[in-house]
Write a protein that holds these residues in place. Structure first.
Motif, PDB file in Angstrom:
ATOM      1  N   SER A 164     -42.681 -17.116  -7.163  1.00  0.00           N
ATOM      2  CA  SER A 164     -41.381 -16.774  -6.596  1.00  0.00           C
ATOM      3  C   SER A 164     -40.702 -18.001  -5.986  1.00  0.00           C
ATOM      4  O   SER A 164     -39.485 -18.054  -5.910  1.00  0.00           O
ATOM      5  CB  SER A 164     -41.511 -15.662  -5.559  1.00  0.00           C
ATOM      6  N   LYS A 165     -41.481 -19.015  -5.566  1.00  0.00           N
ATOM      7  CA  LYS A 165     -40.896 -20.224  -4.998  1.00  0.00           C
ATOM      8  C   LYS A 165     -40.108 -20.999  -6.047  1.00  0.00           C
ATOM      9  O   LYS A 165     -39.193 -21.725  -5.729  1.00  0.00           O
ATOM     10  CB  LYS A 165     -41.990 -21.125  -4.415  1.00  0.00           C
ATOM     11  N   LYS A 166     -40.479 -20.852  -7.319  1.00  0.00           N
ATOM     12  CA  LYS A 166     -39.837 -21.607  -8.392  1.00  0.00           C
ATOM     13  C   LYS A 166     -38.390 -21.181  -8.599  1.00  0.00           C
ATOM     14  O   LYS A 166     -37.591 -21.952  -9.085  1.00  0.00           O
ATOM     15  CB  LYS A 166     -40.587 -21.411  -9.710  1.00  0.00           C
ATOM     16  N   PHE A 167     -38.087 -19.955  -8.291  1.00  0.00           N
ATOM     17  CA  PHE A 167     -36.817 -19.390  -8.699  1.00  0.00           C
ATOM     18  C   PHE A 167     -35.689 -19.525  -7.690  1.00  0.00           C
ATOM     19  O   PHE A 167     -34.553 -19.281  -8.022  1.00  0.00           O
ATOM     20  CB  PHE A 167     -37.002 -17.924  -9.093  1.00  0.00           C
ATOM     21  N   GLY A 168     -35.967 -19.874  -6.466  1.00  0.00           N
ATOM     22  CA  GLY A 168     -34.922 -20.043  -5.477  1.00  0.00           C
ATOM     23  C   GLY A 168     -34.362 -18.728  -4.984  1.00  0.00           C
ATOM     24  O   GLY A 168     -34.977 -17.675  -5.134  1.00  0.00           O
ATOM     25  N   PRO A 169     -33.155 -18.800  -4.400  1.00  0.00           N
ATOM     26  CA  PRO A 169     -32.560 -17.590  -3.827  1.00  0.00           C
ATOM     27  C   PRO A 169     -32.224 -16.564  -4.905  1.00  0.00           C
ATOM     28  O   PRO A 169     -32.078 -16.923  -6.074  1.00  0.00           O
ATOM     29  CB  PRO A 169     -31.280 -18.097  -3.156  1.00  0.00           C
ATOM     30  N   PRO A 170     -32.076 -15.306  -4.508  1.00  0.00           N
ATOM     31  CA  PRO A 170     -31.723 -14.291  -5.503  1.00  0.00           C
ATOM     32  C   PRO A 170     -30.332 -14.555  -6.082  1.00  0.00           C
ATOM     33  O   PRO A 170     -29.471 -15.140  -5.429  1.00  0.00           O
ATOM     34  CB  PRO A 170     -31.747 -12.984  -4.710  1.00  0.00           C
ATOM     35  N   ALA A 171     -30.151 -14.125  -7.301  1.00  0.00           N
ATOM     36  CA  ALA A 171     -28.841 -14.250  -7.946  1.00  0.00           C
ATOM     37  C   ALA A 171     -27.912 -13.188  -7.369  1.00  0.00           C
ATOM     38  O   ALA A 171     -28.358 -12.195  -6.806  1.00  0.00           O
ATOM     39  CB  ALA A 171     -28.984 -14.049  -9.453  1.00  0.00           C
ATOM     40  N   GLY A 172     -26.650 -13.393  -7.502  1.00  0.00           N
ATOM     41  CA  GLY A 172     -25.678 -12.404  -7.045  1.00  0.00           C
ATOM     42  C   GLY A 172     -24.437 -13.076  -6.507  1.00  0.00           C
ATOM     43  O   GLY A 172     -24.467 -14.234  -6.095  1.00  0.00           O
ATOM     44  N   ASN A 173     -23.350 -12.332  -6.538  1.00  0.00           N
ATOM     45  CA  ASN A 173     -22.064 -12.874  -6.105  1.00  0.00           C
ATOM     46  C   ASN A 173     -21.713 -12.519  -4.672  1.00  0.00           C
ATOM     47  O   ASN A 173     -20.656 -12.891  -4.190  1.00  0.00           O
ATOM     48  CB  ASN A 173     -20.953 -12.397  -7.043  1.00  0.00           C
ATOM     49  N   ALA A 174     -22.571 -11.769  -3.982  1.00  0.00           N
ATOM     50  CA  ALA A 174     -22.320 -11.371  -2.597  1.00  0.00           C
ATOM     51  C   ALA A 174     -20.944 -10.718  -2.467  1.00  0.00           C
ATOM     52  O   ALA A 174     -20.073 -11.203  -1.759  1.00  0.00           O
ATOM     53  CB  ALA A 174     -22.468 -12.561  -1.650  1.00  0.00           C
ATOM     54  N   LEU A 175     -20.767  -9.627  -3.166  1.00  0.00           N
ATOM     55  CA  LEU A 175     -19.496  -8.910  -3.169  1.00  0.00           C
ATOM     56  C   LEU A 175     -19.383  -7.992  -1.956  1.00  0.00           C
ATOM     57  O   LEU A 175     -20.394  -7.570  -1.391  1.00  0.00           O
ATOM     58  CB  LEU A 175     -19.374  -8.084  -4.448  1.00  0.00           C
ATOM     59  N   VAL A 176     -18.157  -7.676  -1.564  1.00  0.00           N
ATOM     60  CA  VAL A 176     -17.932  -6.770  -0.442  1.00  0.00           C
ATOM     61  C   VAL A 176     -18.692  -5.470  -0.701  1.00  0.00           C
ATOM     62  O   VAL A 176     -18.618  -4.895  -1.795  1.00  0.00           O
ATOM     63  CB  VAL A 176     -16.419  -6.491  -0.253  1.00  0.00           C
ATOM     64  N   GLY A 177     -19.459  -5.047   0.296  1.00  0.00           N
ATOM     65  CA  GLY A 177     -20.265  -3.836   0.186  1.00  0.00           C
ATOM     66  C   GLY A 177     -21.725  -4.109  -0.148  1.00  0.00           C
ATOM     67  O   GLY A 177     -22.571  -3.242   0.049  1.00  0.00           O
ATOM     68  N   ASP A 178     -22.030  -5.312  -0.675  1.00  0.00           N
ATOM     69  CA  ASP A 178     -23.425  -5.639  -0.978  1.00  0.00           C
ATOM     70  C   ASP A 178     -24.232  -5.708   0.318  1.00  0.00           C
ATOM     71  O   ASP A 178     -23.749  -6.212   1.331  1.00  0.00           O
ATOM     72  CB  ASP A 178     -23.533  -6.990  -1.699  1.00  0.00           C
ATOM     73  N   SER A 179     -25.462  -5.203   0.257  1.00  0.00           N
ATOM     74  CA  SER A 179     -26.353  -5.231   1.417  1.00  0.00           C
ATOM     75  C   SER A 179     -27.666  -5.892   1.040  1.00  0.00           C
ATOM     76  O   SER A 179     -28.103  -5.810  -0.101  1.00  0.00           O
ATOM     77  CB  SER A 179     -26.655  -3.812   1.909  1.00  0.00           C
ATOM     78  N   TYR A 180     -28.282  -6.501   2.027  1.00  0.00           N
ATOM     79  CA  TYR A 180     -29.571  -7.162   1.860  1.00  0.00           C
ATOM     80  C   TYR A 180     -30.470  -6.710   2.991  1.00  0.00           C
ATOM     81  O   TYR A 180     -30.014  -6.536   4.118  1.00  0.00           O
ATOM     82  CB  TYR A 180     -29.396  -8.691   1.882  1.00  0.00           C
TER      83      TYR A 180
END
Length: 169
Positions: free
Chosen positions: A23-39
């Protein structure tokens, strides 16, 4: 029987280590961080409606001089860990920043979160951050060596441990 238990524990440890390394190889999760997205844990509309400004959080921490639990804060993301998305910074009213880690290292955020306004749900406190820790995070953020070398003093700052983050703008 003991041998089987030890063998099982070793197999689990090796699997966990392999997964962590992978998992260290891949870096941060992909995504555009759109309004309404939650983490992380979901930030409900009730929590979102109770979010306070960074300025109010700072005043509350100075007044109470201790950890503030179960607090929601609204702020603009100024930086995200480029290695994993395991921390971020929020801009304060005086154009400084405060540091946010994810609770129990349980979730990460995409670098696309940078520049977005979010609501953080979690715990805040004032803490002194050592020179070594500041340099570590500056390296994670890929700051220039000259900027990293300029870090020579510990600093007191707001530290936030987020259990959930929601993009609102």
């Amino acid at each position: 029987m003991k041998f089987k238990a030890i063998l099982f524990a070793a197999a689990v440890s090796i699997s966990t280590l392999a997964f962590a390394q992978e998992s260290k190889k891949f870096g941060p999760p992909a995504g555009n961080a759109l309004v309404g997205d939650s983490y992380g844990g979901g930030v409900t509309s009730i929590v979102e409606s109770k979010a306070i400004s960074v300025e109010k959080l700072s005043k509350k921490l100075k007044k109470e001089n201790k950890k503030v639990e179960n607090v929601a804060v609204k702020g603009k993301v100024t930086d995200v860990c480029e290695k994993k998305g395991c921390w971020l910074t929020i801009q304060t009213e005086d154009n400084s920043q405060f540091f946010v880690k994810m609770k129990d290292y349980a979730f990460f955020v995409p670098t696309a979160l940078k520049g977005k306004t979010v609501v953080l749900d979690g715990t805040a406190e004032r803490k002194v951050t050592s020179v070594d820790e500041q340099k570590h995070y500056a390296e994670d953020a890929k700051k220039p060596k000259s900027e990293i070398d300029a870090i020579t003093d510990p600093k007191e700052e707001i530290r936030f441990v987020a259990s959930g983050i929601k993009v609102i703008n």
